[in-house]
Design an enzyme around this catalytic site. Structure first.
Site, PDB file in Angstrom:
ATOM      1  N   GLU A 282     -42.232  26.133  37.107  1.00 23.45           N
ATOM      2  CA  GLU A 282     -42.404  27.545  37.866  1.00 23.45           C
ATOM      3  C   GLU A 282     -41.699  28.486  37.081  1.00 23.45           C
ATOM      4  O   GLU A 282     -41.962  29.718  36.821  1.00 23.45           O
ATOM      5  CB  GLU A 282     -42.344  27.373  39.195  1.00 23.45           C
ATOM      6  CG  GLU A 282     -42.826  28.741  39.849  1.00 23.45           C
ATOM      7  CD  GLU A 282     -41.586  29.723  40.034  1.00 23.45           C
ATOM      8  OE1 GLU A 282     -41.830  30.938  39.848  1.00 23.45           O
ATOM      9  OE2 GLU A 282     -40.217  29.374  39.771  1.00 23.45           O
ATOM     10  N   GLU A 283     -40.290  27.952  36.954  1.00 20.84           N
ATOM     11  CA  GLU A 283     -39.130  28.872  36.742  1.00 20.84           C
ATOM     12  C   GLU A 283     -39.373  29.542  35.296  1.00 20.84           C
ATOM     13  O   GLU A 283     -38.640  30.482  34.650  1.00 20.84           O
ATOM     14  CB  GLU A 283     -37.870  28.278  36.684  1.00 20.84           C
ATOM     15  CG  GLU A 283     -37.363  28.021  38.262  1.00 20.84           C
ATOM     16  CD  GLU A 283     -37.267  29.339  39.084  1.00 20.84           C
ATOM     17  OE1 GLU A 283     -37.489  30.339  38.521  1.00 20.84           O
ATOM     18  OE2 GLU A 283     -36.873  29.009  40.204  1.00 20.84           O
TER      19      GLU A 283
ATOM     20  N   ASP B   3     -34.241  27.902  46.418  1.00 26.23           N
ATOM     21  CA  ASP B   3     -35.533  28.082  45.432  1.00 26.23           C
ATOM     22  C   ASP B   3     -35.722  27.000  44.450  1.00 26.23           C
ATOM     23  O   ASP B   3     -35.021  26.834  43.588  1.00 26.23           O
ATOM     24  CB  ASP B   3     -34.971  29.364  44.376  1.00 26.23           C
ATOM     25  CG  ASP B   3     -36.082  29.796  43.276  1.00 26.23           C
ATOM     26  OD1 ASP B   3     -37.014  29.602  43.407  1.00 26.23           O
ATOM     27  OD2 ASP B   3     -35.786  30.368  42.415  1.00 26.23           O
TER      28      ASP B   3
ATOM     29  N   ASP C 206     -42.166  30.663  48.045  1.00 26.01           N
ATOM     30  CA  ASP C 206     -41.397  30.711  47.007  1.00 26.01           C
ATOM     31  C   ASP C 206     -40.385  31.812  47.184  1.00 26.01           C
ATOM     32  O   ASP C 206     -39.802  32.579  46.148  1.00 26.01           O
ATOM     33  CB  ASP C 206     -42.087  30.721  45.740  1.00 26.01           C
ATOM     34  CG  ASP C 206     -41.071  30.719  44.583  1.00 26.01           C
ATOM     35  OD1 ASP C 206     -39.891  30.094  44.822  1.00 26.01           O
ATOM     36  OD2 ASP C 206     -41.264  30.956  43.387  1.00 26.01           O
TER      37      ASP C 206
ATOM     38  N   HIS D  56     -31.059  31.711  41.842  1.00 32.03           N
ATOM     39  CA  HIS D  56     -30.654  31.459  40.583  1.00 32.03           C
ATOM     40  C   HIS D  56     -28.942  31.438  40.134  1.00 32.03           C
ATOM     41  O   HIS D  56     -28.775  31.626  38.962  1.00 32.03           O
ATOM     42  CB  HIS D  56     -31.267  32.486  39.240  1.00 32.03           C
ATOM     43  CG  HIS D  56     -32.744  32.419  39.324  1.00 32.03           C
ATOM     44  ND1 HIS D  56     -33.637  33.011  38.488  1.00 32.03           N
ATOM     45  CD2 HIS D  56     -33.837  31.562  40.148  1.00 32.03           C
ATOM     46  CE1 HIS D  56     -34.754  32.901  38.864  1.00 32.03           C
ATOM     47  NE2 HIS D  56     -34.892  31.970  39.813  1.00 32.03           N
TER      48      HIS D  56
ATOM     49  N   HIS E  17     -42.446  25.003  44.727  1.00 28.65           N
ATOM     50  CA  HIS E  17     -42.166  24.270  43.283  1.00 28.65           C
ATOM     51  C   HIS E  17     -40.906  23.603  43.195  1.00 28.65           C
ATOM     52  O   HIS E  17     -39.984  23.671  43.815  1.00 28.65           O
ATOM     53  CB  HIS E  17     -42.065  25.215  42.222  1.00 28.65           C
ATOM     54  CG  HIS E  17     -40.936  26.464  42.193  1.00 28.65           C
ATOM     55  ND1 HIS E  17     -39.658  26.171  41.785  1.00 28.65           N
ATOM     56  CD2 HIS E  17     -40.886  27.768  42.804  1.00 28.65           C
ATOM     57  CE1 HIS E  17     -38.715  27.287  41.828  1.00 28.65           C
ATOM     58  NE2 HIS E  17     -39.592  28.156  42.371  1.00 28.65           N
TER      59      HIS E  17
END
Length: 481
Positions: A346-347, A312, A374, A444, A300
């Site tokens: 995606e998140e 990520d 991912d 994140h 993504h």
């Protein structure tokens, strides 16, 4: 003796035919019990031989990616991309720029590229801060959680209730009214612990809390908050929610254990805007025999609004592009189409991927294999796979081609938010398994930068991704459902 036995068998056979002619039924013969297993063994042997025929091609791909002209290319591409664009949260201008960047770059690489429009959430963090007022003054490092509402302009100042589980919160429900609930849950695993980030706000609101602060979902911290999406439950009041560091969660827990009163002031300018226009970015090498049949490989393109989104999931996006580049550079063209999809949104729960599935599921029978990376592009350990027993036997042979990079392990349970709709519908799915013990250290957070990435590890991931995708796309038959 053998001659006499042959005569006897022949006479018995004639008698059987005569008796059979007296009835309406046709004669049938029972196959030996092991005939089916022999047939299966023959098929397995044929598949093994067919896949083994790709040994030289697989070695060419690996050599190009790991030792040849393409060495470190996926790393350089990722560095150029993330340094130029930065992080790319859903609905942001940066994500728009990222999609344009990748469309141009993959087109210039000689691939067939197009964009497919989708709608994605647009949440804005705004200014945010948190300070402990009592028992002493201290500023907290926080990151608001995706989809959270903001506080009133003057903020929220309230006493704190610290709990370590939902069970403890329910047991102490009467103490939570009018307070900020702090969850200091221990990290067990991401899958088990992330429920506190996802549902902590609504669970706190059910017992009358005015806000919630969630210990970051990570096994390791250097005072680093980790953000992520959270889900409000229908019919439950929406209260502000943010993640705090492991250190600050434990600090407040220790104060609470001593019976000390804790007061925190929280300010969050978060808001949700109307859904934004975006695109899934698609690049292809068309198949020469069955262009309508597809092997899909993906990562993504969006990220959170902290760090660079290199791990990520910039790495997963880049190795999916790199796989097509390696195959193109070698002049290879498989029977079926190789399609790299760089997902958007995606998140926020695979929003872009779900819309892609809704659009393309009418052609589901033509999707041979769906692949997603991912969980980082660290040292690859093997391939995770979900599919039928027959498909698994094929994939077990395919991963043997990865012996030069020592990643011949085929594991169970292919995973990925973006490919899960396809796998749930029965399409075979695969995901990259890497040495991911450090993944949730940076996940994140501001720590997700190019410093996390290693060029040699990305070379290996690119080689694995390209070999698996090409060989499956070029086999005589599609994988069995």
């Amino acid at each position: 003796m053998r001659t006499q036995e042959g005569k006897h068998f022949f006479l018995l056979f004639l008698l059987f035919l005569m008796l059979s002619s007296l009835c309406d039924c046709h004669p049938h013969f029972a196959l030996p019990k092991n005939s089916r297993s022999n047939d299966t063994e023959r098929k397995a042997s044929h598949v093994a031989a067919e896949v083994a025929g790709y040994t030289d091609v697989a070695k060419q791909i690996i050599d190009l990616a790991v030792f040849g002209a393409a060495q470190n290319r996926s790393y350089r591409r990722l560095a150029d991309f993330t340094d130029t664009i930065g992080n790319r949260v859903s609905g942001s201008h940066n994500l728009e720029m990222a999609i344009k960047y990748m469309y141009t770059a993959m087109t210039q690489d000689g691939l067939d590229v197009h964009l497919e429009p989708v709608k994605i959430p647009h949440w804005v963090r705004g200014e945010e801060s948190a300070q402990m007022i009592v028992p002493r003054a201290k500023s907290f490092a926080i990151l608001g959680l995706g989809s959270s509402v903001g506080t009133p302009p003057e903020g929220i100042e309230a006493e704190v209730l610290v709990v370590e589980s939902f069970l403890e919160l329910r047991r102490r429900a009467s103490e939570a009214v009018g307070k900020i609930v702090v969850f200091n849950q221990p990290f067990v695993s991401y899958g088990l612990t992330v429920v506190y980030r996802a549902y902590g706000a609504s669970e706190a609101a059910k017992v009358g809390a005015v806000a919630s602060l969630i210990r970051s979902i990570t096994p390791f911290s250097i005072n680093s908050p980790h953000t992520g999406w959270q889900d409000y439950q229908d019919g439950v009041k929406r209260i502000p929610t943010a993640c705090i560091t492991v250190e600050d969660a434990e600090l407040m827990w220790r104060f609470a254990q001593r019976g000390q009163k804790i007061v925190v002031r929280l300010m969050m300018g978060a808001k949700t805007l109307p859904d934004a226009d975006s695109f899934n970015t698609v690049a292809e090498i068309k198949g020469w025999q069955h262009p309508e049949q597809v092997v899909l490989l993906s990562g993504h393109l969006d990220s959170w609004d902290v760090g660079q989104g290199a791990m990520d999931d910039g790495g997963g996006a880049m190795i999916s592009w790199e796989a097509l580049s390696l195959i193109k550079d070698l002049g290879l063209r498989p029977r079926r189409t190789l399609r790299a999809v760089l997902w958007t949104g995606e998140e926020q729960g695979g929003v872009g991927a779900q819309q892609y599935y809704n659009l393309h599921k009418v052609n589901m029978s033509n999707f041979d294999l769906v692949m997603e990376s991912d969980l980082g592009t660290f040292t690859p350990l093997g391939l995770q796979f979900t599919g039928s027993d027959a498909a698994r036997k094929v994939m077990e042979e395919v991963v043997k081609l990865l012996a030069p990079i020592n990643t011949t392990k085929l594991e169970t349970h292919g995973e990925g938010t973006d490919i899960s709709p396809w796998m749930q519908a029965g399409v075979p799915g695969a995901s990259l398994h890497v040495a991911d013990s450090r993944y949730f250290w940076f996940h994140h957070s501001e720590g997700d930068t190019m410093t996390v990435q290693d060029p040699q590890e990305m070379n290996l991931c690119s080689a694995l991704w390209a070999v698996v995708a090409y060989v499956v796309a070029d086999l005589q038959d599609m994988l069995q459902r």
